[in-house]
Write an enzyme that holds these catalytic residues in place. Structure first.
Site, PDB file in Angstrom:
ATOM      1  N   GLY A 137       2.804  38.680  22.317  1.00 36.22           N
ATOM      2  CA  GLY A 137       2.632  38.498  23.764  1.00 36.22           C
ATOM      3  C   GLY A 137       1.414  39.217  24.304  1.00 36.22           C
ATOM      4  CD  GLU A 140      -0.830  39.912  31.515  1.00 36.18           C
ATOM      5  OE1 GLU A 140      -1.405  39.938  32.622  1.00 36.18           O
ATOM      6  OE2 GLU A 140      -0.326  40.903  30.974  1.00 36.18           O
ATOM      7  CD  GLU A 373      -3.897  34.312  16.432  1.00 32.49           C
ATOM      8  OE1 GLU A 373      -4.490  35.352  16.155  1.00 32.49           O
ATOM      9  OE2 GLU A 373      -2.697  34.117  16.187  1.00 32.49           O
TER      10      GLU A 373
HETATM   11  C1  LIG Z   1      -0.380  26.114  21.870  1.00 34.97           C
HETATM   12  C2  LIG Z   1      -0.805  27.496  22.283  1.00 34.97           C
HETATM   13  C3  LIG Z   1      -0.235  28.594  21.654  1.00 34.97           C
HETATM   14  C4  LIG Z   1      -0.570  29.887  22.073  1.00 34.97           C
HETATM   15  N1  LIG Z   1       0.115  30.961  21.524  1.00 34.97           N
HETATM   16  C5  LIG Z   1      -0.136  32.211  22.012  1.00 34.97           C
HETATM   17  C6  LIG Z   1       0.673  33.330  21.587  1.00 34.97           C
HETATM   18  O1  LIG Z   1       1.576  33.193  20.738  1.00 34.97           O
HETATM   19  N2  LIG Z   1       0.433  34.539  22.140  1.00 34.97           N
HETATM   20  C7  LIG Z   1      -0.538  34.745  23.078  1.00 34.97           C
HETATM   21  O2  LIG Z   1      -0.706  35.865  23.530  1.00 34.97           O
HETATM   22  N3  LIG Z   1      -1.319  33.693  23.513  1.00 34.97           N
HETATM   23  C8  LIG Z   1      -1.123  32.442  23.008  1.00 34.97           C
HETATM   24  N4  LIG Z   1      -1.858  31.375  23.465  1.00 34.97           N
HETATM   25  C9  LIG Z   1      -2.907  31.614  24.456  1.00 34.97           C
HETATM   26  C10 LIG Z   1      -4.308  31.473  23.870  1.00 34.97           C
HETATM   27  O3  LIG Z   1      -4.586  32.537  23.005  1.00 34.97           O
HETATM   28  C11 LIG Z   1      -5.288  31.391  25.059  1.00 34.97           C
HETATM   29  O4  LIG Z   1      -5.060  30.121  25.660  1.00 34.97           O
HETATM   30  C12 LIG Z   1      -6.732  31.549  24.637  1.00 34.97           C
HETATM   31  O5  LIG Z   1      -6.975  32.876  24.221  1.00 34.97           O
HETATM   32  C13 LIG Z   1      -7.690  31.207  25.783  1.00 34.97           C
HETATM   33  O6  LIG Z   1      -7.341  31.852  26.964  1.00 34.97           O
HETATM   34  P1  LIG Z   1      -7.165  31.005  28.321  1.00 34.97           P
HETATM   35  O7  LIG Z   1      -6.291  29.847  28.023  1.00 34.97           O
HETATM   36  O8  LIG Z   1      -6.743  31.931  29.386  1.00 34.97           O
HETATM   37  O9  LIG Z   1      -8.599  30.440  28.593  1.00 34.97           O
HETATM   38  P2  LIG Z   1      -9.714  31.127  29.522  1.00 34.97           P
HETATM   39  O10 LIG Z   1      -9.910  32.525  29.095  1.00 34.97           O
HETATM   40  O11 LIG Z   1      -9.397  30.847  30.942  1.00 34.97           O
HETATM   41  O12 LIG Z   1     -11.003  30.281  29.110  1.00 34.97           O
HETATM   42  C14 LIG Z   1     -11.246  28.969  29.600  1.00 34.97           C
HETATM   43  C15 LIG Z   1     -12.555  28.468  28.997  1.00 34.97           C
HETATM   44  O13 LIG Z   1     -13.608  29.360  29.383  1.00 34.97           O
HETATM   45  C16 LIG Z   1     -14.285  29.823  28.245  1.00 34.97           C
HETATM   46  N5  LIG Z   1     -14.736  31.193  28.464  1.00 34.97           N
HETATM   47  C17 LIG Z   1     -13.995  32.277  28.835  1.00 34.97           C
HETATM   48  N6  LIG Z   1     -14.761  33.360  28.905  1.00 34.97           N
HETATM   49  C18 LIG Z   1     -16.021  32.974  28.573  1.00 34.97           C
HETATM   50  C19 LIG Z   1     -17.272  33.656  28.440  1.00 34.97           C
HETATM   51  N7  LIG Z   1     -17.373  34.975  28.641  1.00 34.97           N
HETATM   52  N8  LIG Z   1     -18.359  32.941  28.087  1.00 34.97           N
HETATM   53  C20 LIG Z   1     -18.267  31.600  27.838  1.00 34.97           C
HETATM   54  N9  LIG Z   1     -17.103  30.901  27.940  1.00 34.97           N
HETATM   55  C21 LIG Z   1     -15.995  31.585  28.281  1.00 34.97           C
HETATM   56  C22 LIG Z   1     -13.260  29.752  27.123  1.00 34.97           C
HETATM   57  O14 LIG Z   1     -13.884  29.713  25.853  1.00 34.97           O
HETATM   58  C23 LIG Z   1     -12.542  28.466  27.475  1.00 34.97           C
HETATM   59  O15 LIG Z   1     -13.280  27.374  26.995  1.00 34.97           O
HETATM   60  C24 LIG Z   1      -1.544  30.078  23.073  1.00 34.97           C
HETATM   61  C25 LIG Z   1      -2.134  28.957  23.677  1.00 34.97           C
HETATM   62  C26 LIG Z   1      -1.757  27.691  23.323  1.00 34.97           C
HETATM   63  C27 LIG Z   1      -2.363  26.518  24.039  1.00 34.97           C
END
Ligand SMILES: Cc1cc2nc3c(=O)[nH]c(=O)nc-3n(C[C@H](O)[C@H](O)[C@H](O)COP(=O)(O)OP(=O)(O)OC[C@H]3O[C@@H](n4cnc5c(N)ncnc54)[C@H](O)[C@@H]3O)c2cc1C
Length: 391
Positions: A137, A140, A373
């Site tokens: 986890g 958020e 990840e």
């Molecule tokens: C099926 C699935 C399983 C998952 N399982 C887990 C889990 O078990 N545990 C857990 O903790 N999380 C989990 N996640 C969450 C996952 O790790 C996050 O979705 C991922 O890290 C991206 O974060 P976000 O979705 O908030 O995207 P955001 O951080 O909002 O990013 C959105 C877009 O902006 C881009 N971006 C962000 N910052 C920058 C930057 N500085 N420069 C350029 N581009 C940028 C990103 O690359 C992305 O394309 C899961 C997600 C899914 C869909």
């Protein structure tokens, strides 16, 4: 060809020349098991969105999660690349099963590295043997890529050294199925990591979030309302939690890369078989040079990604710095899997777009790998930071 492919065997043999026969035999037999017992249900799991509990139980029985851990913890004491080669084959057979296991494995890795002997005894043994299941986890609702900067879940110290956790997590794989949740929270000293058992009062999860692929794995938000955990459930040192998250993610990236290689291998094998059967203009598709060129690209890219992935695993197993190699392997393997699956659909033609064929399942499953990840963009930021000498 066996399910455990020649290129895997060659890499394992070159890494471990003295044990090559033993390891290859073990991996070939695991591959046969996965092909017979796991792959057949993958399509139904995708269609029905069923959690792959039976598959996971069968895989746990094979000793899969125990592979890299010492005998004292009921592990098998085998090198980390053996685990990664198995992870690739589970990904090839059923990505929904593989992602649930990969996340579980990331928690095992974190508890092993940062947990104390009591936590190993109380939690880790049950996790690596599959008697219990774990979830990770970190993410958020308003905090993903920028987990360090925007995490809002808080832990405060309570009576007798206990901790009180408040906040929300989002997109958590294995939510509702896991027995233990490895949870990160902000504290006055920075970040801390905790083991939160599923029955903790004040802890709950939401409904399953439907998604485009990996349909068998669960995905939910978690809510913590004054969840009290005893001091024994703090993992490692208060203030170090984010370092633990980073190290766990680096390891997790190798498993995601392996899973992506497996997905791509599955798509390529189906494509090769189809191209030898399907005829157009009086020839098999495999007789067209353009098809051959696409298949040559697929195979080269898969083998390159596999080598990068197993090499990162080798470094991790040897306790050398593997962080950049893990990011490179993840970036390359996940984007590669998407490209390979895309071409696989194309070579299948109209059939590839239908639900009769499996290749779009592979594409849908592969897409998550470029996001979870750490997204491809974040991988590039880390790799470029290293190349440019930035911190
Ligand atoms: C099926 C699935 C399983 C998952 N399982 C887990 C889990 O078990 N545990 C857990 O903790 N999380 C989990 N996640 C969450 C996952 O790790 C996050 O979705 C991922 O890290 C991206 O974060 P976000 O979705 O908030 O995207 P955001 O951080 O909002 O990013 C959105 C877009 O902006 C881009 N971006 C962000 N910052 C920058 C930057 N500085 N420069 C350029 N581009 C940028 C990103 O690359 C992305 O394309 C899961 C997600 C899914 C869909």
């Amino acid at each position: 060809m066996t399910f455990y492919v020649e290129n895997q065997a060659k890499i394992i043999s070159s890494f471990f020349p003295e044990q090559a026969d033993d390891y290859n035999q073990l991996l070939e037999s695991f591959g046969n098991f996965v092909e017979k017992d796991i792959a057949p249900s993958a399509r139904a799991i995708d269609r029905q969105g069923n959690f792959p509990k039976e598959n996971m139980e069968k895989i746990f029985k094979q000793g899969f999660t125990n592979i890299p851990y010492p005998h004292a913890l009921e592990g098998l004491g085998l090198p980390y690349p053996i685990y990664i080669a198995c992870m690739e084959m589970v990904g090839k057979a059923c990505a929904s099963t593989a992602i649930s296991l990969a996340i579980h494995g990331t928690v095992c890795d974190g508890l092993y590295q940062f947990g104390d002997p009591d936590q190993h005894e109380k939690y880790l043994k049950d996790l690596i043997t599959g008697r219990k299941l774990a979830a990770f986890g970190l993410t958020e609702p308003t905090s993903g890529s920028d987990a360090r900067g925007s995490m809002t879940t808080r832990a405060e110290s309570g009576p007798a050294g206990s901790w009180k956790i408040n906040g929300e997590k989002m997109y958590i794989t294995n939510a509702s199925k896991a027995d233990y949740y490895f949870v990160f929270a902000k504290t006055p000293k920075g970040f801390a990591a905790f083991v939160v058992p599923n029955e903790s009062p004040g802890f709950s999860w939401g409904s399953n979030i439907t998604k485009m692929g990996l349909k068998g794995s669960t995905l939910m938000g978690l809510t913590f309302r004054n969840v009290s955990v005893p001091k024994e459930n703090l993992v490692g040192t208060d203030g170090e939690g984010f370092e633990y998250a980073k190290m766990m993610l680096f390891g997790g990236r190798i498993t995601i890369a392996a899973l992506s290689v497996g997905i791509a291998q599955a798509a390529m094998e189906k494509t090769i078989a189809y191209s030898k059967e399907r005829e157009a203009f009086g020839k098999h598709l495999s007789d067209f040079e353009i098809t051959q060129s696409k298949i040559a690209d697929m195979m080269t890219q898969i083998n390159a990604a596999r080598l990068m992935t197993y090499y990162a695993a080798l470094l991790k197993g040897k306790k050398q710095d593997f962080s950049i190699e893990a990011c490179e392997a993840k970036l390359y393997a996940t984007e590669m899997a998407l490209d390979v699956c895309n071409e696989a659909i194309q070579i299948h033609g109209g059939y590839g777009y239908t639900d009769e064929a499996d290749v779009h399942r592979h594409w849908r499953d592969a897409k998550l790998m470029t996001i979870g990840e750490g997204t491809s963009e974040i991988m590039k930021i880390i790799i470029a930071g290293k190349a440019l000498g930035k911190k």
